[in-house]
Design a protein around this motif. Structure first.
Motif, PDB file in Angstrom:
ATOM      1  N   MET A   1      -3.005   0.888   5.404  1.00 57.27           N
ATOM      2  CA  MET A   1      -3.237   1.706   4.215  1.00 57.27           C
ATOM      3  C   MET A   1      -2.571   3.062   4.366  1.00 57.27           C
ATOM      4  O   MET A   1      -2.566   3.650   5.416  1.00 57.27           O
ATOM      5  CB  MET A   1      -4.728   1.886   3.987  1.00 57.27           C
ATOM      6  N   GLN A   2      -2.003   3.520   3.264  1.00 53.76           N
ATOM      7  CA  GLN A   2      -1.340   4.815   3.347  1.00 53.76           C
ATOM      8  C   GLN A   2      -1.856   5.813   2.331  1.00 53.76           C
ATOM      9  O   GLN A   2      -1.565   6.988   2.403  1.00 53.76           O
ATOM     10  CB  GLN A   2       0.167   4.610   3.194  1.00 53.76           C
TER      11      GLN A   2
ATOM     12  N   PHE B   1       0.813  -1.226   0.000  1.00 54.16           N
ATOM     13  CA  PHE B   1       0.000   0.000   0.000  1.00 54.16           C
ATOM     14  C   PHE B   1       0.845   1.274   0.000  1.00 54.16           C
ATOM     15  O   PHE B   1       0.324   2.372  -0.033  1.00 54.16           O
ATOM     16  CB  PHE B   1      -0.921   0.025   1.223  1.00 54.16           C
TER      17      PHE B   1
ATOM     18  N   ALA C   1     -11.524   5.199   0.864  1.00 61.29           N
ATOM     19  CA  ALA C   1     -11.758   3.938   1.568  1.00 61.29           C
ATOM     20  C   ALA C   1     -12.629   4.182   2.798  1.00 61.29           C
ATOM     21  O   ALA C   1     -13.566   3.421   3.073  1.00 61.29           O
ATOM     22  CB  ALA C   1     -10.435   3.318   1.967  1.00 61.29           C
TER      23      ALA C   1
ATOM     24  N   LEU D   1      -7.151   7.129   1.719  1.00 60.25           N
ATOM     25  CA  LEU D   1      -7.891   6.872   2.952  1.00 60.25           C
ATOM     26  C   LEU D   1      -9.262   7.516   2.946  1.00 60.25           C
ATOM     27  O   LEU D   1     -10.194   6.991   3.534  1.00 60.25           O
ATOM     28  CB  LEU D   1      -7.080   7.349   4.147  1.00 60.25           C
TER      29      LEU D   1
ATOM     30  N   PHE E   1      -8.230  -3.175  -1.824  1.00 58.77           N
ATOM     31  CA  PHE E   1      -8.936  -2.877  -0.575  1.00 58.77           C
ATOM     32  C   PHE E   1     -10.381  -3.375  -0.654  1.00 58.77           C
ATOM     33  O   PHE E   1     -10.899  -3.963   0.289  1.00 58.77           O
ATOM     34  CB  PHE E   1      -8.884  -1.370  -0.309  1.00 58.77           C
TER      35      PHE E   1
ATOM     36  N   HIS F   1      -4.519   1.602  -4.555  1.00 59.79           N
ATOM     37  CA  HIS F   1      -4.878   0.188  -4.525  1.00 59.79           C
ATOM     38  C   HIS F   1      -6.271  -0.013  -3.967  1.00 59.79           C
ATOM     39  O   HIS F   1      -6.500  -0.874  -3.146  1.00 59.79           O
ATOM     40  CB  HIS F   1      -3.875  -0.585  -3.679  1.00 59.79           C
TER      41      HIS F   1
END
Lengths: 302, 681
Positions: free
Chosen positions: B281-282, B218, B288, B285, B227, B223
């Motif tokens: 996760m980076q 990530f 997501a 965000l 996810f 991505h």
């Protein structure tokens, strides 16, 4: 000084119900009972014995007491102008609403405890209407939180009028409207509910307490009076300028409570109760208006 | 000297690890004993074995929580002392281990009483398989939260699915239950495939299979698709809509202690997975977080809206699991939005509320399932329309159910309020600092959560009121009697925790906040400060006031009632004298008004043939309403019907004549030849 809000609340709770009664009898051209009539009623109830239904059990016995203590606990969170509340913390209005919901939970199941179909009907209506009313308050306070940057009653009300923003007037109008309308729902007044109707089929709150008598019924009445006064106090907090000194604050408080009682009394005198299946629409309108307040704030602020 | 001391310490550490490994192997070997023991001892053996593992894992978790530096405990489970299965226990795992241990032990204690009535009816083998599967469900759940390596994780995940399948089909003599079980197994495997694909995609890029690979994967690029695969895979286990369809079927089919454990902890494994992924996760965000928040909000609303219309008490509770998973997910979603807005109070309160709600839900949901198990055993029905008035005959059970109901509605002074309050605070904390988009999203979530709360109250006043209050509606309800101590005492354990978290929340919130702080290193750049929160102490204070006031009023009332005449009479029937219990409000009539409003969502159907004008003397009529699950109908039943239709058409090919099949093979070969010749394939 932090006790002030609580004390004024109790005092106004003592007076409003009688005041509304007076307004109603004047509007109807009747001589009517005096302003102290609710207290005579309660005194009589305290003196009376109790009748319990064979069907009922523990829940029916404790529910009125729980309901009243919930409302007292909720009242402790309300501030009086800048004098703060007994207990205040971030997000205290969440606690305020949820503890009121606890009281409602018990009054609903206490109605079901009697096994009467009338009371079941009232319980079902109460559960539905109060559920629909819930979001309005949250949306209103979300809007207030955006304006003030605070998330407690004391924080919100102390920042609110000194933010120096002229748009606050719109917000206040909508806020008063939302609070007043939700108070009609929560305290079972016309046009949502008519406490003085004669037919059980058309009642909401009254029909839930058909089997309560004596001491318990007195507790229920006191709880309703307190609830009414609480909404008056909230409206007062919303409109009072923060920097006024105590005397003026008290005068405004008295005026607000009196105005609240007069409006409620006049509505009750000149308006018919809603048809029961119109009530959801009426209640959802409050949320819709709260949404409008929120959108206005968003557009102005962001 | 110091060197020698260190050597001894290392030696002790090594021996301790070896001892733990050996102990775990012994437990797994001894589990065979369940099959050979007498009916009465099967539960005790399972309990003993489970307790050994529970003690070991609890010690690990407490070690992790006491460690200030957030170093995970790492254990190699092997007999030789090297290699073997690697268990990594960080604070997130430790939290889940404690939740699993607590619920599984109370569940097993309850099972002792609950299954006693089956000992004469069922064969020994059935009971053995049941306890064996229970033990392995427990072990596999522990493995799921401790194993980081992908393949081992998926194997544990698979054992969990199979063990829970075996538990669900305990009453497999009933065809419907077997069918439900198989449908459950199929849906679990669909989830498994999502996870497998997601892990393989990550493996292709990083060369590592498992959760540890995620943080590298990530690190760069977008991505979101992977996810979403993880979300779907874990979401099926968690029961987020639209992947919830197994849940309302499987929970009522299973025995009560199994429903309690499945709903209390097993579905949380899905949340565990989502949290593991989220904490790595980076990028992306905001997107997501928004997806999780939206799905969770819908799950919450849909779950509770459907729950209100159920008459099967366990199905009602199952829909509430969907609702509560939704609330947990909302917390997680708010936390993620907090990360994308870089606001720490939103992060801590959002994630904190969500994670605390995992514990809370495991407590009150297992309690509710256990007490509804009591009701089922006492009355032999789960249909609340046939019950009523149970509070007089089953006082303890009904008090337990009441406590569970109050807690699940999020009412103070119980535990459900604390987690919902944290989520609310997370949403309110940064409202003034959010941009336009963010504030609209958050306020919609606030209104949604408020509505969920109101609906939950509607649902549980109905469930509790119709089942336990009023008069008995049928004979079976009238003959119900309180269960024995073996079934009641285990229910005290969740009750104690529910009250403790509600009254003294600070004790439980602090470890959760530490947990989050330890997992934020990838998400937040800069110093991580756990926000000081004085609110929890104030909540304890005002809840204390509430209890004091209540006690005072009740004492005063008691004294007062001594001095006035108290009479017992029948309920006031508004002048109607010949009252009978069937006239009471039923669950359907209680929900009638609501159903009228919610029909577009819940899709309740009526079965009635209207009276025509030409019918002068109408014949007998019947009336029934059905509430299906609209999501299930549209994503499972419809496609299945459609594929049946297509497959039936294709079945023309299946003639049963060997000549035709040879012809098909010939055509296929010819086509392959031709296509290769033409260089198309």
């Amino acid at each position: 000084m932090r006790l002030l809000g609580f004390l004024f609340l109790i005092v106004s709770a003592l007076l409003i119900p009688g005041f509304i009664l007076r307004i109603k009898s004047i509007a109807a051209g009747r001589k009517g009972p005096g302003i102290w009539q609710p207290y005579r009623d309660i005194a009589i109830l305290f003196a009376k014995g109790q009748v319990f239904s064979n069907t009922t059990g523990l829940i029916f016995q404790i529910a009125p007491a729980i309901n009243l203590s919930c409302i007292i606990a909720a009242a402790m969170l309300l501030p009086f102008g800048r004098y703060g509340s007994l207990i205040s913390f971030d997000g205290d209005f969440v606690y305020f609403l949820y503890i009121l919901a606890l009281g409602r939970f018990f009054s609903i199941i206490s109605a079901l405890d009697t096994g009467s179909s009338f009371e079941g009907m009232g319980a079902s209506r109460e559960a539905l209407f109060s559920m629909l009313a819930e979001p309005a308050f949250f949306i209103l306070f979300a809007a207030l939180a955006i304006v003030t940057g605070h998330t407690s009653f004391s924080g919100i009300f102390s920042e609110y009028t000194i933010s120096g923003d002229h748009n606050i007037l719109i917000m206040t109008l909508i806020g008063v409207f939302v609070l007043f309308q939700s108070s009609l729902v929560e305290t079972c007044r016309v046009p949502v509910d008519d406490p003085k109707t004669h037919l059980e089929l058309t009642m909401i709150h009254e029909v839930m307490i058909l089997d309560n008598s004596g001491f318990d019924k007195a507790l229920i009445h006191i709880a309703t009076y307190l609830k009414q006064a609480m909404y008056g106090l909230l409206i007062y907090n919303l409109i009072t300028p923060f920097k006024l000194n105590l005397v003026f604050q008290i005068i405004i408080f008295v005026l607000v409570q009196a105005l609240y009682a007069i409006t409620a009394g006049l509505i009750e005198s000149f308006r018919a109760r809603n048809k029961m299946n119109r009530n959801p629409k009426f209640i959802l309108t409050i949320s819709a208006v709260a949404w409008i307040a929120f959108v206005i704030i968003l557009i102005l602020k962001k | 000297m110091e060197y020698k001391f260190k050597y001894i310490c290392a030696r002790i550490y090594f021996i301790r690890m070896q001892a733990e490994s050996i102990l775990i192997f012994i437990v797994i070997t001894l589990s065979v004993l369940i099959f050979f023991a007498h009916q009465r001892f099967k539960q005790l053996i399972t309990l003993a074995l489970l307790a050994v593992i529970a003690v070991i894992t609890t010690i690990w978790s407490i070690t992790v929580f006491n460690d200030g530096f957030n170093t995970p405990v790492i254990r190699h489970i092997s007999l030789s002392g090297s290699g073997g299965l690697i268990l990594t226990i960080d604070k997130l795992s430790a939290f889940f281990i404690l939740v699993i241990n607590l619920t599984c032990i109370t569940g097993l204690l309850f099972a002792g009483g609950y299954l006693k009535h089956y000992y004469t009816r069922k064969k020994g083998l059935n009971i053995s398989i049941h306890f064996f599967a229970y033990l392995f469900l427990y072990i596999s759940m522990l493995l799921v939260v401790m194993v980081r390596e992908g393949l081992a994780f998926l194997i544990a995940w698979e054992i969990m699915a199979i063990a829970s399948f075996l538990l669900v089909i305990f009453d497999a003599e009933e065809r419907q239950i077997l069918k439900t079980g198989i449908s459950y197994l199929v849906q679990m495997h669909i989830g498994m495939f999502f996870l497998l694909i997601a892990f393989l995609i990550v493996e292709k890029d990083t060369g590592m299979l498992g959760f540890d690979a995620l943080k590298y994967y990530f690190k760069e690029g977008h991505h979101l698709a992977v996810f979403l695969l993880f979300l779907a895979g874990f979401g099926i286990k968690a029961g987020l809509i639209p992947f919830h369809t197994w849940l309302p079927e499987a929970h009522p089919a299973a025995p009560s202690h199994v429903s309690g454990v499945m709903s209390g902890v097993m579905i949380k494994m899905g949340i565990y997975g989502i949290l593991r992924v989220v904490f790595q996760m980076q990028n992306d965000l905001f997107a997501a977080g928004l997806i999780i928040l939206a799905i969770s909000l819908l799950s919450g609303l849909f779950g509770v809206m459907m729950a209100i219309l159920q008459h099967d008490i366990k199905k009602l509770l199952a829909y509430h699991s969907i609702e509560n998973i939704g609330i947990i997910g909302m917390g997680v979603g708010i936390g993620m939005l907090g990360v994308s807005y870089n606001n720490q109070s939103m992060i801590f309160l959002g994630f904190g509320g969500g994670i605390l709600h995992i514990l809370n839900h495991s407590l009150f949901k297992s309690l509710l399932f256990f007490s509804s198990g009591n009701v089922y055993q006492a009355s032999q029905t789960r249909n609340i329309e046939l019950l009523g008035g149970l509070m007089k005959r089953m006082p303890y059970t009904s008090v337990f159910f009441l406590v569970g109901s109050l807690a699940i509605c999020g009412l103070p002074p119980l535990n459900g309020f604390i987690s919902e309050y944290l989520i609310y605070s997370g949403m309110f904390s940064n409202l003034s600092g959010l941009d336009f988009k963010g504030s609209v999203i958050v306020v919609m979530a606030i209104a949604g959560l408020a509505l969920i709360g109101g609906l939950a109250i509607f649902c549980f006043t109905k469930a509790f009121g119709i089942t336990f209050l009023g008069e008995a509606r049928t004979k079976q309800a009238e003959e119900a009697s309180e269960r024995d101590r073996e079934m009641l005492i285990p229910q005290l354990i969740p009750v104690i925790f529910i009250a403790a978290i509600g009254i003294a929340p600070s004790l439980f919130v602090k470890p959760v906040m530490d947990l989050i702080a330890g997992n934020l290193s990838l998400l937040v750049s800069g110093p991580i400060v756990i926000p000081e929160n004085g609110s929890l102490a104030n909540i304890s204070l005002i809840s204390g006031f509430f209890i004091v006031i209540l006690t005072a009023i009740l004492i005063f009332r008691k004294l007062h009632l001594r001095n006035v005449p108290v009479k017992k009479e029948p309920t006031w029937g508004c002048g109607y004298g010949v009252y009978n219990p069937r006239m009471q409000y039923t669950s359907t009539s209680f929900a009638y008004n609501y159903n009228h409003l919610a029909k577009p969502v819940t899709g309740t159907k009526k079965d009635i043939n209207e009276i025509g004008e030409e019918e002068i003397f109408p014949s007998e009529r019947s009336f029934a309403t059905h509430t299906g699950d609209p999501v299930k109908e549209s994503i499972i039943d419809k496609p299945v019907e459609w594929s049946w239709f297509v497959l039936k058409k294709l079945a023309v090919m299946q003639t049963g004549k060997i000549q035709h099949y040879i012809l098909y093979a010939f055509i296929f070969m010819l086509a392959a030849l031709l296509l290769t010749y033409l260089k198309i394939i």
